[in-house]
Write an enzyme that holds these catalytic residues in place. Structure first.
Site, short mmCIF file in Angstrom:
data_model
loop_
_atom_site.label_atom_id
_atom_site.label_comp_id
_atom_site.label_asym_id
_atom_site.label_seq_id
_atom_site.Cartn_x
_atom_site.Cartn_y
_atom_site.Cartn_z
N THR A 1 84.86 16.21 -78.45
CA THR A 1 85.17 16.10 -77.03
C THR A 1 86.62 16.47 -76.72
O THR A 1 86.98 16.60 -75.55
CB THR A 1 84.83 14.69 -76.50
OG1 THR A 1 84.81 14.73 -75.07
CG2 THR A 1 85.83 13.65 -76.98
N GLU B 1 91.01 15.80 -59.18
CA GLU B 1 90.56 14.83 -60.18
C GLU B 1 89.15 14.33 -59.86
O GLU B 1 88.37 14.03 -60.76
CB GLU B 1 91.55 13.66 -60.24
CG GLU B 1 91.20 12.56 -61.20
CD GLU B 1 91.25 12.98 -62.68
OE1 GLU B 1 91.61 14.12 -62.98
OE2 GLU B 1 90.89 12.14 -63.53
C1 DMJ Z 1 90.20 14.77 -73.18
O1 DMJ Z 1 91.08 13.95 -73.88
C2 DMJ Z 1 88.82 14.63 -73.71
O2 DMJ Z 1 88.10 15.74 -73.29
C3 DMJ Z 1 88.14 13.38 -73.28
O3 DMJ Z 1 86.78 13.35 -73.64
C4 DMJ Z 1 88.24 13.13 -71.82
N1 DMJ Z 1 89.11 14.00 -71.15
C5 DMJ Z 1 90.31 14.44 -71.72
C6 DMJ Z 1 90.87 15.63 -70.98
O4 DMJ Z 1 90.59 15.66 -69.64
#
Ligand code: DMJ
Length: 667
Positions: A640, A529
């Site tokens: 994202t 992590e």
């Molecule tokens: C996802 O939900 C998205 O990528 C977010 O921006 C942050 N990280 C998680 C997955 O690790």
């Protein structure tokens, strides 16, 4: 003595016995009728309904036994009790979905929500010089993903869409003629590590099927799956309600992979069940936006199915009360029923979080364009203005901002947790606009140049990493979350030639390499992590709470982007290593789990199949082994949560609607 009955059989009852039997039957009838008239009226009262509701609410898990003590009972799948439970659950799902599960695949018909071809570019052979580069094992020159030519190309795109329409075809039907549905390309060339691309792609697709089918079996309609205990799981971000997060998040991946039957199951569930009306859920504005609004928007772009546009708008509307603050910077949480919004208690003096309120732009801007309602874009434009005008310490953005005062909270900066996707959305808002939103690109360049200067460092062993900055102190630690930035730097380089192009690309490659190192320095070949850099260690987690892996996608996201931009074979090889590691350590008979410690040979599993595993991790791995023509980066930009959104002026699937409301009247 026996008598012969009229139908030829012997009757062994005397008439006295017959009378007795008759009497018993009459008594039974009397008791039954008497019960109806004499007992208290339970059916008219609430009690039965309440018990029924209770069972209904408990859902499928009520039939599923408690989790095993050790979480991995041997031969569990052969236990007849489990088989019986599974059959009951299957029946329940069947009852919910009707005959749909058995129907053969249907073709075409976007507006009715049917499956269509995945939008793709026409396949053109790679330029000769590029082929030569690949044959010689050299890195291809950095291609610049050019802006759409707003005049000619936009006109061509528009006329393509128009001619599709005039022939009663949706854009997707048009591209169906170019490539088979859900195809990742037909590249049969031998890849390294003894498998062909097609085999690798098929492997990732099979992983998706495994994840989906087990979710369907044990957690259908719930948010996520617990693969070890074969029960549903729901994180607090989903507001303690059954929102089918895995369905909404994973559906575009099914579509891309051509898993039509599964896609249709999901679409049907959304149509019949997905609603935020009449529930009182406290939702994360950010998570709901990137997973639910983002997921629906992509599905709308892919299919043109009005259902998804309506649902995206429905969800976004539920989030709008969170924006009612003195600055327009939204709160983190909002109640879907009351509209009451608030921030997390732990966030620096009631602050909102940069990576949350700064990661709404793509979805809200696109929603305005497809609905004709400018309100959504106005909301995120307000956030943009606050961030543009506010003074930035050393040119950097702290992670916390108070939505009432408009002042920064603690001066912690990060390209990982709490900061990450804000920077991503600056670049991608510019890309999404067809490279016309210059304000976003300028803000991106200014921020990244400051990050390069103040936060990006090289370890003694030569690894590039991006530290967190707390006040004036660098913390030489990198979150797994920050591994997306390898791809982000590279994408910034590939889309504009400026003074920073080379540096961006160098850092993008360097960060991606470092994240890969964090994986291969763990015996599981999966990354922690967070990992640290010191004289003693490099790219390794030190604290126990940093050693877990929860199926995160960011490293694979960077492999995918770097592969598309450089065609360096190593990114595909790294992705394949990851597939093998996921299969070895994270796969269980009932789905995929995260790991509690990537540094153990046989790590304990965490019993959660995250929805982003289906939305992002498997999607990026699948695309890594697919042709460039599948979701080309000059036509699509990934939100994202890895939901691809079309680029304006470059993509026939943009589906812009005429503006219907003046901005000030929009609501
Ligand atoms: C996802 O939900 C998205 O990528 C977010 O921006 C942050 N990280 C998680 C997955 O690790």
């Amino acid at each position: 003595m026996y008598r012969i009955s009229p139908i030829g059989r012997k009757s062994n009852f005397h008439s006295r016995e017959k009378c007795l039997i008759g009497l018993v039957l009459v008594t039974l009838c009397f008791l039954c009728f008497g019960g109806i008239f004499l007992l208290p009226d339970n059916f008219g009262s609430d009690r039965v309904r309440r018990v029924y509701k209770h069972f209904q609410k408990a859902g499928p898990e009520i039939f599923i036994p408690a989790p095993p003590l050790a979480g991995h009972a041997p031969h569990r799948s052969e236990d007849p009790h489990f088989i019986g439970d599974r059959q009951r659950l299957e029946q329940k799902i069947r009852a919910e979905l009707g005959d749909m599960l058995d129907e053969p695949p249907a073709a075409g018909g976007g507006e009715s929500g049917q499956f269509q071809a995945l939008p793709q570019q026409a396949q053109a052979p790679a330029p000769v010089d590029q082929q030569e580069d690949q044959e010689e094992g050299q890195h291809a020159a950095i291609p610049v993903l050019a802006a759409p030519v707003q005049g000619d190309r936009a006109a061509a795109v528009a006329s393509q869409a128009a001619s599709s329409a005039s022939h009663s075809q949706s854009p997707a039907q048009h591209s169906q003629q170019q490539l088979p549905m859900g195809g990742g390309g037909n590249d049969q060339a031998a890849d390294t590590l003894d498998t062909t691309l097609e085999e690798r792609r098929q492997k990732v697709k099979e992983m998706m099927e495994h994840a989906w089918h087990n979710y369907k079996l044990y957690a259908w309609g719930k948010n996520e799956l617990r693969p070890l205990s074969q029960r549903p799981h729901s994180a607090s971000i989903f507001g303690a309600y059954d929102l089918g997060a895995t369905i909404v998040d994973g559906l575009d991946t099914l579509y891309i992979m051509g898993l039509e039957k599964e896609y249709r199951e999901g679409r049907d569930w959304i149509e019949r069940k997905f609603s935020l009306d009449n529930i009182s859920a406290e939702l994360s504005v950010f998570e709901t936006n990137i997973r639910f609004v983002g997921g629906m928007l992509t599905l709308y772009a892919f299919t043109g199915d009005a259902l998804y546009k309506e649902k995206a708008q429905h969800v976004a509307d539920k989030l709008l009360p969170a924006f009612q603050t003195p600055t327009g910077i939204p709160y983190a949480l909002v109640n879907t029923k009351t509209g009451v919004a608030k921030n997390y208690g732990w966030a620096s003096g009631g602050s909102s979080i940069l990576s949350e309120f700064g990661t709404l732009h793509l979805e809200f801007a696109y929603l305005s364009d497809i609905t004709g309602n400018p309100l959504y874009r106005e909301r995120v434009q307000t956030i943009r203005q606050v961030l543009k005008e506010i003074e930035k310490p050393k040119g950097l953005y702290p992670n916390f901002l108070n939505p009432k005062t408009g002042k920064w909270g603690q001066l912690h900066m990060s390209l990982g947790a709490l900061g990450d996707s804000y920077y991503e959305y600056l670049l991608k808002a510019w890309l999404q606009s067809g490279q016309t939103d210059e304000e976003a690109r300028e803000m991106y360049d200014e921020a990244m140049v400051a990050i390069l200067d103040k936060m990006v460092r090289t370890s003694p062993g030569g690894l590039t990493y991006v530290s967190d900055l707390k006040f004036d102190r660098l913390e030489h630690k990198m979150d797994h979350l920050a591994c997306f930035s390898g791809g982000l730097f590279a994408l910034g380089a590939a889309t504009r030639q400026n003074d920073y192009t080379d540096k961006y690309m160098e850092v993008g490659k360097g960060i991606t390499n470092t994240c890969h190192e964090s994986y291969i320095r763990a015996p599981t070949q999966l990354g922690p992590e967070a990992f640290r850099f010191s004289e003693a260690v490099e790219a390794r987690a030190l604290r126990s709470q940093e050693k877990y892996y929860i199926l995160r996608p960011e490293t694979f996201e960077s492999y995918f982007v770097l592969w598309r931009l450089t065609h360096d074979q190593k990114y595909r090889d790294w992705g394949w290593e990851a597939v093998l590691a996921l299969e070895k350590h994270c796969r269980t008979p009932h789905g995929y789990c995260g790991l509690r410690n990537v540094y153990q040979q046989e790590p304990q599993k965490d019993d959660v199949q995250q929805s982003f595993f289906l939305a992002e991790t498997l999607k990026y791995l699948y695309l890594l082994f697919s042709d460039d023509s599948v979701l080309p980066l000059d036509e699509w930009v990934f939100n994202t949560e890895a939901h691809p959104l079309p680029i304006k002026g470059a993509n026939a699937y943009y589906r812009q609607a005429p503006v219907t409301l003046p901005a000030s009247n929009a609501s």
